[in-house]
Enzyme design. Structure first.
Site, PDB file in Angstrom:
ATOM      1  N   CYS A  63       0.820  -1.289  -0.129  1.00 15.41           N
ATOM      2  CA  CYS A  63       0.201   0.154  -0.004  1.00 15.41           C
ATOM      3  C   CYS A  63       0.978   1.191   0.103  1.00 15.41           C
ATOM      4  CB  CYS A  63      -0.756   0.038   1.057  1.00 15.41           C
ATOM      5  SG  CYS A  63      -2.238   1.473   1.115  1.00 15.41           S
ATOM      6  N   THR A 327     -25.686   3.141  12.029  1.00 18.05           N
ATOM      7  CA  THR A 327     -26.672   2.939  11.125  1.00 18.05           C
ATOM      8  C   THR A 327     -27.761   4.001  11.047  1.00 18.05           C
ATOM      9  OG1 THR A 327     -28.904   1.531  10.337  1.00 18.05           O
ATOM     10  CG2 THR A 327     -28.562   2.034  12.927  1.00 18.05           C
ATOM     11  N   TYR A 328     -28.324   4.430   9.710  1.00 16.05           N
ATOM     12  CA  TYR A 328     -29.202   5.552   9.362  1.00 16.05           C
ATOM     13  C   TYR A 328     -30.459   4.897   9.228  1.00 16.05           C
ATOM     14  CZ  TYR A 328     -24.306   7.207   8.872  1.00 16.05           C
ATOM     15  OH  TYR A 328     -23.120   7.790   8.836  1.00 16.05           O
ATOM     16  N   ASN A 329     -30.636   3.547   9.296  1.00 15.84           N
ATOM     17  CA  ASN A 329     -31.899   2.824   9.015  1.00 15.84           C
ATOM     18  C   ASN A 329     -32.378   2.878   7.812  1.00 15.84           C
ATOM     19  OD1 ASN A 329     -32.265   1.821  11.911  1.00 15.84           O
ATOM     20  ND2 ASN A 329     -32.659   3.821  12.353  1.00 15.84           N
ATOM     21  N   THR A 330     -31.440   3.058   6.794  1.00 14.67           N
ATOM     22  CA  THR A 330     -31.756   2.841   5.181  1.00 14.67           C
ATOM     23  C   THR A 330     -31.063   1.884   4.802  1.00 14.67           C
ATOM     24  OG1 THR A 330     -29.768   4.445   4.897  1.00 14.67           O
ATOM     25  CG2 THR A 330     -32.059   5.421   5.417  1.00 14.67           C
ATOM     26  N   THR A 339     -30.900  -2.765   9.846  1.00 12.35           N
ATOM     27  CA  THR A 339     -29.838  -3.293   9.145  1.00 12.35           C
ATOM     28  C   THR A 339     -28.883  -4.114  10.025  1.00 12.35           C
ATOM     29  OG1 THR A 339     -28.380  -1.468   9.376  1.00 12.35           O
ATOM     30  CG2 THR A 339     -29.790  -1.670   7.253  1.00 12.35           C
ATOM     31  N   GLU A 404     -23.081   3.991   1.790  1.00 14.97           N
ATOM     32  CA  GLU A 404     -23.290   2.828   2.310  1.00 14.97           C
ATOM     33  C   GLU A 404     -22.182   1.911   2.012  1.00 14.97           C
ATOM     34  OE1 GLU A 404     -28.291   2.297   2.176  1.00 14.97           O
ATOM     35  OE2 GLU A 404     -27.105   2.495   0.189  1.00 14.97           O
TER      36      GLU A 404
END
Length: 433
Positions: A63, A327-330, A339, A404
């Site tokens: 890297c 989480t953004y619950n999407t 999720t 995401e």
């Protein structure tokens, strides 16, 4: 947030890693805090050593992005320039880390208390346990960060002298502002074919459906312990086949930028041919599974690391929890989605590839939730990050937002770091008892 970022950033400017992570500000904060602590705050190791260890770790995955960053820092903190000519120029003490660096990066399950004993045994080149813990934390951090860099296709900053520090930089040939503004990937890669969009929509719906079904099954019946153990073994074996399909399907590029490894990197690597070998392959079937219950981060690793290198345990713990619970619950275009199941499957699949099993987890879920192209991506990013290609990144979850997918990369990075630490800290515990 930018004040915090500048305060903690290694170089006093917003590097590309920070820019990409800043999509998830809460996580970024705990990441920067722990990295700053490892590199800058009071600790057992002198500052130049810390940066040299970062270079050695990043070199295991070629890297050059991270290597170059820490070459600069090594010199700024008073490191001896000659060491940058390669491993034969460094003190024997640092050379002695080569073996554990190599094992942690590629096959952490092979680390034993004998490796620890060899490093701490009395002699002029020995390591104290606090120093060794500091070194191990740095090695695991930079191996995992290399996974994030390649997984997110982060390229070197082209122009470090821009005074305001804001440059449009290509990440996966998307610009960071795309990543940050979350344009759906379809805009970039799928508009050409309506079929592609319909296809990936049904893929998304199918995943939602499977999550719902698993949730309902959970409430109906519990699998037996034997059944759970079998599912883990199946998943572990199945993960062996994953990459063989992957290598044929994708050209092996060194990074999304097609930069081929420079000879500069090889000077920091001993035994370059040593790489990840599948946990269950080569007649090592009898290799004992690491039962997470016997040595957990929460009950064992955390307290040991905190005892020998104060406060780092708290910082790492906060970072692990943060990414696991973030989480953004999407999901793509859907709102109000739980999720948890998906995040847990991603985290546990990484641990599964490292031979770590959770007794209370049903590995059947991994198979239900992670489709093959995602498994190829996870395995590549986690075990051979330098082989990650843009095509792999694009081929899974095509309806999902960039943010995401960056979240997926954060989960993979932290799961990997935790797996390496568990093996190293378990070996240190065995040495102590």
């Amino acid at each position: 947030q930018s004040m915090l970022t500048f305060e903690y950033s290694t170089s006093g400017r917003l590097d590309n890693i920070t820019q990409v992570m800043s999509i998830h500000t809460q996580y970024l904060e705990s990441f920067l805090r722990s990295q700053f602590y490892m590199l800058r705050m009071d600790g057992p190791l002198p500052l130049p050593y810390r940066h040299y260890i970062a270079i050695m770790a990043a070199a295991r995955h070629q890297c050059s992005y991270l290597i170059n960053m820490h070459v600069d820092e090594f010199l700024k903190t008073g490191g001896i320039a000659e060491w940058l000519n390669g491993l034969e120029y460094i003190p024997q003490r640092l050379k002695n880390l080569n073996e554990i660096n190599k094992l942690l990066a590629h096959r952490p399950w092979l680390v034993t208390k004998e490796h620890i004993q060899k490093l701490v045994k009395t002699g002029e080149n020995n390591w104290s346990l606090p120093e060794l813990v500091h070194a191990v934390v740095l090695l695991a951090h930079y191996h995992a960060l290399a996974s994030f860099v390649f997984g997110s296709g982060i390229n070197p900053e082209r122009d470090p002298d821009t005074s305001n520090g804001v440059r449009l930089i290509a990440v996966n040939n998307f610009c960071v502002c795309d990543l940050a503004n979350d344009n759906n990937i379809e805009n970039a890669s799928l508009t050409s074919s309506n079929f592609g969009i319909a296809d990936s929509l049904s893929e998304l719906e199918a995943l939602m459906e499977r999550m719902k079904r698993l949730q309902e099954d959970k409430e109906d019946e519990e699998a037996s312990q034997e059944e759970m153990a079998t599912r883990f073994e199946n998943e572990k074996k199945e993960s062996l086949l994953v990459i063989s399909g992957g290598i044929c399907a994708f050209p092996v590029l060194i990074s999304f930028d097609d930069e081929i490894v420079s000879t500069d990197v090889s000077r920091y690597i001993e035994d370059p041919g040593f790489g990840y070998k599948d946990f269950a392959r080569r007649g090592e079937e009898h290799l004992p599974t690491f039962r997470a219950q016997d040595y957990t981060w929460e009950n064992h690793g955390f307290s040991l690391v905190n005892r020998l290198y104060s406060d780092i345990g708290h910082l790492l713990d906060e970072k692990f929890r943060m990414v696991y619970n973030l989480t953004y619950n999407t999901m793509a275009t859907h709102e109000d989605v739980d999720t948890t199941m998906l995040r847990r499957a991603l985290f546990n699949y990484v641990h599964c590839m490292y031979g770590i099993r959770y007794d209370d987890y049903d590995y059947g879920e991994v198979n239900q939730l992670l489709e093959r192209s995602l498994k190829v991506y996870i395995k590549t990013v986690t075990c051979y990050p330098e082989r990650t290609t843009k095509r792999m990144y694009d081929s899974y979850w095509r309806q999902f937002k960039h943010s995401e997918k960056v979240h997926v990369n954060l989960l993979l990075m932290e799961a990997r770091m935790q797996a390496e630490l568990l093996y190293a800290l378990r070996a240190i515990t065995r040495h102590l008892t």
